[in-house]
Structure formats: structure tokens, C-alpha cells
Design a protein around this motif. Sequence first.
Motif, PDB file in Angstrom:
ATOM      1  N   UNK A   1       6.491  -8.417   5.497  1.00  0.00           N
ATOM      2  CA  UNK A   1       5.096  -8.706   5.123  1.00  0.00           C
ATOM      3  C   UNK A   1       4.830  -8.413   3.645  1.00  0.00           C
ATOM      4  N   UNK A   2       5.408  -7.324   3.155  1.00  0.00           N
ATOM      5  CA  UNK A   2       5.142  -6.929   1.763  1.00  0.00           C
ATOM      6  C   UNK A   2       6.175  -7.506   0.793  1.00  0.00           C
TER       7      UNK A   2
ATOM      8  N   UNK B   1     -11.812  -5.248   2.537  1.00  0.00           N
ATOM      9  CA  UNK B   1     -11.870  -5.175   1.053  1.00  0.00           C
ATOM     10  C   UNK B   1     -11.198  -6.371   0.370  1.00  0.00           C
TER      11      UNK B   1
ATOM     12  N   UNK C   1      -2.429   4.760 -10.160  1.00  0.00           N
ATOM     13  CA  UNK C   1      -3.141   3.550  -9.745  1.00  0.00           C
ATOM     14  C   UNK C   1      -3.281   2.524 -10.867  1.00  0.00           C
TER      15      UNK C   1
ATOM     16  N   UNK D   1      -3.758   7.404   6.794  1.00  0.00           N
ATOM     17  CA  UNK D   1      -3.471   7.809   5.429  1.00  0.00           C
ATOM     18  C   UNK D   1      -4.674   7.747   4.511  1.00  0.00           C
ATOM     19  N   UNK D   2      -5.686   6.986   4.921  1.00  0.00           N
ATOM     20  CA  UNK D   2      -6.856   6.790   4.076  1.00  0.00           C
ATOM     21  C   UNK D   2      -7.798   7.980   4.103  1.00  0.00           C
TER      22      UNK D   2
END
Lengths: 451, 451
Positions: free
Chosen positions: A272-273, A424, A299, A394-395
Motif C-alpha cells: 500500500x505504501x 484528513x 516532520x 499511535x495517534x
Amino acid sequence: MKGSIELHKDRFIEELIEFLRIPSISALSEHKEDVQTGAKWVADSLKSIGMENVDVIETDGHPIVYGDWLHAEGKPTVLVYGHYDVQPADPLDLWETPPFDPVVRDGKIFARGATDDKGQLFLHIKAIELLMKENGKLPVNVKFCIEGEEEVASPNLVPFIEQNQEKLSNDAVVISDTSFIEKGLPAICTSLRGALAMELQVKTANSDLHSGTYGGGVPNSIHALVQLLDSMRHENGQVAIDGFYEGVPELTDELRAEVAKVPFNEDQVKKDLELDELFGEEGFSFHERVGIRPTLEINGITGGFQGEGLKTIVPKEASAKISCRLVGDQNPGDIYAAIERHVEAHKPTGTSVSLHQYIQANPIAIDSANPMIQTAADAYEEVYGVRPLFPKEGGSIPIVEVFSRVLDSPVVLMGFGLPSENLHAPNEHFHLENFTKGIETVCNYFRRLSE
Amino acid sequence: MKGSIELHKDRFIEELIEFLRIPSISALSEHKEDVQTGAKWVADSLKSIGMENVDVIETDGHPIVYGDWLHAEGKPTVLVYGHYDVQPADPLDLWETPPFDPVVRDGKIFARGATDDKGQLFLHIKAIELLMKENGKLPVNVKFCIEGEEEVASPNLVPFIEQNQEKLSNDAVVISDTSFIEKGLPAICTSLRGALAMELQVKTANSDLHSGTYGGGVPNSIHALVQLLDSMRHENGQVAIDGFYEGVPELTDELRAEVAKVPFNEDQVKKDLELDELFGEEGFSFHERVGIRPTLEINGITGGFQGEGLKTIVPKEASAKISCRLVGDQNPGDIYAAIERHVEAHKPTGTSVSLHQYIQANPIAIDSANPMIQTAADAYEEVYGVRPLFPKEGGSIPIVEVFSRVLDSPVVLMGFGLPSENLHAPNEHFHLENFTKGIETVCNYFRRLSE
């Protein structure tokens, strides 16, 4: 109940479409009035189902909507939290249909906010409506606390909770703002990582310098930043900041076993990634790495010349955005101080370095054995035919820890989203099956709480 | 000669102002016509002083202007090189007067291109004019080769030189495109570093990922880039790429002594740049670091979220611009290959990495004992009252090495700029004293060459 949901389903969807039409984007000041419209719409909706003391409470930012019904004497009190604000919709050109023009396709409703969080919030309002219609009263006491600033880190809800502890007191906070493991496999999240975000800036000379004239003889802000950032993490993925792992729970066999219950298909994730390999802290599985281990991620980074081609300068400044996800008893304030010490100790020659903190949120772990949670699991099981798992997410949803700590309440994270619903992102959607089954599950849960 | 310069000075400055008014920015396609205008202006100027065979030679980019006067039988032939193109002028708001509206203030002329290189080029044209006026002929044979692409790395002049070796043959290439050590202290640069520039890109997943859901479990492109970049340089400033120092000349006592002749005020440099400390390769002085040692500098870096505030993503791609300055017998091609090997060997898990090369230029060292250079030094000494130094410059003028290698000529870098004249920056200017004394020096030099 299933029958009466079927009976009202079309109207419920019509109403949800109306709600989703409001572009209540909290982050963008040009949508300030739309956010107000969203708050009023929620308040009207609460009034229409018989909630009392409905109030649109102004704050320094966007309003909080409150409403309650407290006539179930001797029964538990449930506080339903949700948010009516949504993320910005860009990039617009990647949406198949406009973000604020909701459409139903293949059993899903497409719109910004469909799953995060208007659809998931609205199913509680409709569950209460049906329960009220059925008996003229509710099986439990209910308080709604709906905010319009979740997508901007709840700056005004935190003090509101602190200042209104009596008004908001409850036996359980119920939140539907998370998701299933996968379609058909519900989940009650029992752990959220804390968060800490900051910007690190390095400055050297008072202007960019010609790399011919000065290169090799003066400090270079990007080299210095790169050196500092690289010193924060070992090549094996471990964070290299002294004291970073203080408060991280020891990994017991029991905890590993609990984490391992959540299925994981590494090949599928890599596919998928489009990644050749996953990467993370040595000695831990993917779900351990993202669920119960802390992390430090860069980030964003910027510095020097970024145009096309080249400009041979020694750049005067560079900066990076860094965020940590924290677990267990890690204290964001202590971690930030440890990073400050690390930066000071590793400051390269000839540089000046500054650190600016954006947010911090405590991690939270919720005991899945709590009866309020086990009863929610019973309700899911009855409706979906499968008992939910209790994953460690994890969020971070900072407000969960605040509810838990300030109101001393168990928080029940009854998600009805799916991980694939483009949260998002463009083409956000919500599966209508989980909208209607969600209403059924909530009704079932509140009835069980009354027993 | 001094008298006739005084006599014509005002007209010369008027003409220079006219030249400087032309916004001949080679890097910006919207100025293509202005660059053509610049070429034509130079050609007209060469014709007006009696140069023959004047030609505006079209190329795939901007034109080259050629002109010669070859009637000094038995005398040496000098090829004067210069460039009529200029750097872009932004940021415009930092200019005290508009960049293409030249003004004279405090004995300096302010305009884009004043010192780099229109002012320095034009003083040769005016020197030739005066010599021609004085005797009706020139003391030496002169060829002009003026390009319009110096600021974009001379892509078309290099093949032009290779294909016109006979036409351009000479006994010395004279270039005024460098600067004094400081006001009143002239310099003939005898070493230029080579250059090699590239972009390094790191990619991980196919999209930015939520750092809550994935952080700690997937490769992060910025971490990977930072790790790669940091691996390229030791903390003591030494470049850590295997084979990087191959071909770097050993530092003899003689070479150190020659470098040390150029005065250096560390406190002043630190004060000017507002730096607490200078930084560079351990064991070398500032002038050694920037003059005769190679370097690797990161010129720019970009990746992930760069807006205000924060966005907690694991970024999918990041890139950096890197340039090296090379010395001695370092071969840019070999160094690039060494960097490719380094990047491949240090590629972090789960990443794909690519390297793209922009430019490469060989370093050059010029023997200061060459009589063409010593005679130039004599000319300076007579006009300025002080013998020039022979510094090793850190910058690169790629075409210098090409002239030297392809035409086998000594290159005489007779600079008349000052290091403080805001080359490539707002408020670029040129000291008129060095404009007139430059004309005098060039006349003196050409006369001496004839003896």
C-alpha cells in the motif's frame, strides 16, 4: 430498534447531508461564520430530540455546544463528546465530488467531515432521538459536549473542562472519533500516545555567504542542523536523547500478547505504501512501534536555497519541525527539557540554536477491564456479531487524557470509522452501514448501562 | 595617460551608466532581449574604439561578442575576456536605488553589474580607446571575447573556445572579474577552486503519512536525508567521503607561507558576519580552508511540512543541494563517483535515493612567477604604489581553467573590484577610483608587454 432505524434511515441521511454541507473549517479564519453555523445547527439538532439546557457557549475561539437530559434518576450519566469542526479540504482538485456537496455512492457518504467527526457524532444524536421516541425518556442521563476546535488542538475546551467540572461530571465519557481495525472488526481504542511538537532553528552568520569565498571556513547552518538532528536518533531507530525513555512501560509478555492480537499484514502495508522495507526501533514489531513505543519524527525541514538549479551559498539559517509521540508515564514537559539539554550539549561550533514548543499532550492508557468499556464491547458484539479488539493507537487525541484526568472518568472510545475512509484527505467518506449499526450499538449500550 | 583619463572621465562614466542601464540578466528568460541589447552595445562599443572583425556570435543561449586588432607585428597577443550578463537583482526592496538606474554616490557607482562585471570589463575597452587615440595603434595585439552567460556557468562559451582555438590563440588571457584584498591593496588571483554541485533526493512511502498512525514504524525521508548528509562530514569539519582528498596537494611550508602573506583579521570577520566562532577543517587556517583546501557544503534543504505551526506527518520525500569546492588535482568526475558510492553505501533502510549532478569545474592553480603575471604586477605597482599579492581564491570561475587548458595560455586575473562591493547582492557598486586607476593600470600593462 433495528426496525425503527430502517424506518427513519433516509431522513437521518438527509439530515447528515445538511450537517455536512456546512464548511465548518476551524483552522481557516475565513470560515469563522461557517463554524458558528455548525454550532447553531448542532444546538438546534439537540433541541429537536428533546435535550434540555442547550447552549451555544462562546469562547475565545469557536463555540462549545452543550445540552443535557438528566431525568434518569439512579442511572449512570454519560457525557457524549464529539466535534463539529472539520479539516481544511485542500487539495481540492483531488476530490471526485466537491467536499461540501455530500453524495452517497456505493453505500458510503462522501464529504469533508463524513467520518471525522460529523457522521460519528450525529449517530449519537440520532440514537438519543430514537431512544426518546421509544419510551418518552432515556435509559441513562446524557450530557453532550460538542466542540468546534478539535482540529486545532482544542485550545478552549481544556480550560472549559477545568472550569466546569461539576456541570460535566459523569460516569463515562463516550467518544466516537476513532476507527475499526478493518471492515467488520470493531475496536475500542485503549491507548493513545501523547504528543510533543516543536521547531528547532539554527542560525550562523548574519547573511547567506558565497560558498566560494567562505565555504569551508565558516559554520554552515544546514550542516549544523543536520548534525543536531542526526544526533537525536541512533541508526537502529532508537531515540538518542538522554532520559527520553523514562516512564515508558516495560514490555511485558502480557502487553506484547495484547498488541499482537491486532492483525497485521506487513506485505500489504508495504504494498500500500510502496515501500521496500518498513523501519523502526530495533527489537519491536510494527504495532509495538506505533502503539506502545514512543517516537521522535522530523516532520519538516527547510533552509538555504530551494529553487530550481543551484545557488552556491553557505546558508545563514535552517530549521526543522519535530514531533514526539509519547507513551505510558512519559511526561511531555520532562521530554521537552531533555531535548533542550540535548540541543544545548550538541550545539555545533559557531551556531546559535533555539527551540520553540508548539503543543504537548499527555499519553493515556485506558484499562480495558473497566465495566463501562466491557459493556460497550457487549453492545458491539450484539450488533456486529464479533467482540471488538482493544488496540493501542499511535495517534493522539489530547482531549481524551484531559477528560480522564480532570473529570476522573473512564473514556470509552467507541469508534465507527474505518481506517480506509480518507480522514484528513481528499474523498473523505463514511460507510452508511456503520452509521446505522452505530446508532443501533449506541442504543444497545445505553440500555445495557441502565440495567 | 593619467591626464587623458581625467580629461575623458566624465564621458567614460556616462557611457558606463548607459551600459549598466541594460538589464542583461542571463538567468531569466524574460530578459532574453535585454541580453541581446547588451551584446549589441558591447559590439558597438568595440567598433567605436577601432576594433576590427567585431561580431555578435549567436549561440544556443546568449551571444558571444568578438573583436580584434592584430597589427602589432612581433608583439604579444592579449585576449581580454569579460561578461556583459549580470545576476538577477532580487530582492529588489533591499536596493537603496533601483538596480538598473545607475547613480554615483560617494565616489562609487551603484547598479547591478557595476563591479561584476560590466565596470571591470568596460575599463579594458576604455584603456584600448585611450591607447589607440594616443598613437593611432596599439602596443600589443588584442582580442576581445565577451560572453553573456557567465552567471549561468558559460554553457556555450566552453564549446566555442574548443572549436575556435586558432581564432582565440594568444600569449595571455586577461580577465578583470576578481577583487583586491582590500581597498588600496591589489591582488592577482593565482588559484581558483573547482566546483561540483548536485542534488540529493530521498523518497520513502508514496504519500506523507500521519505521524500518529505510522510514526516510529515506517522510514522517514527527512531522518534518512539527515543521516546521509551527516555521514558526509566529520564533526571536526573533515569530509568523510572515501577518496575525497585524493589529488589535494600536500601542504608544504612554502605554500602555507604564501597563503599566510594575505592579511587576515579574524576578529573583524567574526564581527562583520556576527559570528561567535569560525569553523572549518581542523588543523588549517581560515585562508587555507577557503583557498587551498576542498570543501563540501549543503546549500539548501527541503522536505515535509514547512508552513506555520505544525503538521504531524512522516514526510515522503526530502532533498538537499550540495556543492563541493575542489583544489589541486582533484577530479570532479571522480569526486562525484565517490559521493555516489558513499550515498549507495549509506542508504538508510526502506529509502530510495537519487543523486542529480548540476555542474562540475576543474580547479586551477596559476604560477605567479609567469612573466605575464609579474609584468601585470609591475603595472599595478606603478599605479597603486604597492605590489599586488597573489591570493588563492576560494571561488570558482570555471572558464579560467578552460582558457588555460584548451588554449594553453597563462591567465592573468587582474581584478579591480573590492570584496565589499556587494557582488550578487543588493546595492552592488564599483569604486570609480578603481575604474580610472584600472584603465591606467591596463594601459601601463599593455605598454610594458610591448617592451
